[in-house]
Design a protein around this motif. Structure first.
Motif, PDB file in Angstrom:
ATOM      1  N   GLY A  84      29.642  30.794  43.848  1.00 58.31           N
ATOM      2  CA  GLY A  84      30.906  30.201  43.949  1.00 58.31           C
ATOM      3  C   GLY A  84      31.533  29.864  42.225  1.00 58.31           C
ATOM      4  N   THR A  85      32.185  30.221  42.249  1.00 57.30           N
ATOM      5  CA  THR A  85      33.144  30.382  40.271  1.00 57.30           C
ATOM      6  C   THR A  85      33.175  29.213  39.955  1.00 57.30           C
ATOM      7  N   LEU A  86      32.781  29.642  38.245  1.00 57.64           N
ATOM      8  CA  LEU A  86      33.369  28.680  37.189  1.00 57.64           C
ATOM      9  C   LEU A  86      34.483  28.410  37.381  1.00 57.64           C
ATOM     10  N   ASP A  87      35.325  29.471  36.688  1.00 55.33           N
ATOM     11  CA  ASP A  87      36.453  29.021  37.122  1.00 55.33           C
ATOM     12  C   ASP A  87      37.666  29.627  38.317  1.00 55.33           C
ATOM     13  N   THR A  88      38.966  29.319  38.143  1.00 55.81           N
ATOM     14  CA  THR A  88      40.086  30.117  39.758  1.00 55.81           C
ATOM     15  C   THR A  88      39.990  31.501  39.558  1.00 55.81           C
ATOM     16  N   PRO A  89      40.015  31.953  40.128  1.00 52.27           N
ATOM     17  CA  PRO A  89      39.990  33.793  40.333  1.00 52.27           C
ATOM     18  C   PRO A  89      41.607  33.868  40.267  1.00 52.27           C
ATOM     19  N   VAL A  90      41.274  34.755  39.297  1.00 49.38           N
ATOM     20  CA  VAL A  90      42.813  35.836  38.862  1.00 49.38           C
ATOM     21  C   VAL A  90      42.540  36.935  39.657  1.00 49.38           C
ATOM     22  N   SER A  91      43.604  36.678  40.478  1.00 50.46           N
ATOM     23  CA  SER A  91      43.594  38.757  40.742  1.00 50.46           C
ATOM     24  C   SER A  91      44.188  39.741  40.333  1.00 50.46           C
ATOM     25  N   LEU A  92      43.237  40.813  40.664  1.00 42.69           N
ATOM     26  CA  LEU A  92      43.759  42.098  40.124  1.00 42.69           C
ATOM     27  C   LEU A  92      44.523  42.604  40.962  1.00 42.69           C
ATOM     28  N   GLY A  93      45.735  43.456  40.220  1.00 40.42           N
ATOM     29  CA  GLY A  93      46.247  44.561  41.269  1.00 40.42           C
ATOM     30  C   GLY A  93      46.508  46.091  41.242  1.00 40.42           C
ATOM     31  N   VAL A  94      47.908  46.707  40.959  1.00 45.59           N
ATOM     32  CA  VAL A  94      48.068  47.500  40.652  1.00 45.59           C
ATOM     33  C   VAL A  94      49.426  48.006  40.131  1.00 45.59           C
TER      34      VAL A  94
END
Length: 328
Positions: free
Chosen positions: A240-250
């Motif tokens: 799991g993650t400790l924080d909310t994932p941030v999306s990476l794009g173009v």
């Protein structure tokens, strides 16, 4: 911010073939016996001529006036991106998720690829056509830049033995957790106020080795970097993650509507045809797509100060050379 130069080499032969397949035009010269096949009506053509013929027959939905160089998608790579998103070899060439995804998108656009190193997303439209690995928040703070699609995420992950989604904050109480001092991961961990015993390691490699040996209970590090390394250890994975994932794009210049639309369509196609899944599974094992649902149960989200999505998102450096992590 320290960088994740990760000490692991993907399966050389299979990785090379897969990278070549995804890259479309990345296969090097092939030396074949000089056999006269004219009696069969076969006309001998050089590899260079064959490539030129293929390029000439391709069509692209992108108007050349919107490109830095006609016939090429000039792709900006951020030096702050690290393995497995980006690995720069000693000869200056690049590999990683950013690179293979860029090749796949360019193939959809009927373009070749030219890579350049840029300092930020603001380089779009002047130094390059697109920049890889940019979050929407970063783009919002950069005039004239928008982000299309999402192909990876930035988050601080927790690695241990077990199954993803089954770890709660209470399960970490009193546990010994490995982390790299001074990293984003360490700061994120300290902001959760979890009652754990912190043990520091100079590299993510060392902390993963300690986890495999059973001398610590878990490792906190960049989710993608940890997934890249965890595939070398049976039974260890991202829980799991400790924080909310941030999306990476173009990132694309907002003033180039035609290019932006074409890139969006190409990104969607690469996601839909399974290429992105193949790329991510090879470089980041079974990381999948991280969302808010990936966050560990009962972590106090309000207490977590996440720096994910910024130029300094990755959690720690690894003691090795970049060439060790590049697909050959």
């Amino acid at each position: 911010m320290k960088r994740n130069n990760i000490n692991r080499v993907p399966k050389a032969v299979a990785a090379g073939l897969l990278a070549a397949t995804l890259a479309g035009c990345s296969i090097g010269p092939v030396n074949l016996p000089d056999i006269d096949l004219s009696f069969m009506g076969v006309v001998k053509t050089s590899v260079a001529d064959a490539r030129a013929s293929i390029r000439a027959s391709r069509t692209s939905p992108v108007d050349s006036s919107e490109l830095i160089e006609a016939g090429y998608l000039t792709v900006g790579l951020l030096p702050s991106s690290t393995t497995p998103l980006l690995s720069t070899k000693t000869d200056g060439s690049h590999a990683g998720i950013d690179v293979e995804f860029a090749y796949a998108v360019a193939d959809q656009l009927g373009l070749d690829v030219e890579f350049v190193t840029v300092s930020s997303a603001s380089a779009t439209g002047t130094q390059c056509d697109v920049v890889m690995g940019v979050s929407s928040s970063d783009a919002a703070s950069t005039t004239g830049v928008s982000v299309v699609g999402a192909y990876a995420e930035s988050a601080v992950g927790v690695f241990a033995r077990g199954s993803e989604g089954q770890l709660a904050a209470a399960d970490l109480v009193g546990k010994t957790v490995g982390v790299q001092p001074g990293s984003v991961s360490e700061r994120t961990l300290s902001n959760t106020n979890l009652d754990i015993v912190e043990q520091t390691f100079t590299s993510i490699n060392d902390s993963m080795s300690a986890l495999a040996a059973g001398t610590i209970d878990a490792v906190v590090c960049d989710a993608y970097a940890g997934s890249y390394l965890a595939s070398d250890y049976q039974g260890i994975g991202l829980l799991g993650t400790l924080d909310t994932p941030v999306s990476l794009g173009v990132a694309v210049s907002s003033s180039k509507a035609g290019l932006s639309s074409a890139v969006q369509i190409a990104v969607t196609a690469v996601q839909g045809n399974g290429q992105l899944d193949v790329i991510k599974s090879r470089w980041a094992n079974s990381v999948g797509t991280l969302t808010s649902a990936s966050m560990i149960q009962d972590i106090n989200a309000a207490a977590v100060t996440s720096e994910a999505g910024s130029a300094a998102t990755t959690a720690g450096s690894v003691a090795t050379t970049a060439s060790d992590s590049a697909a050959q």
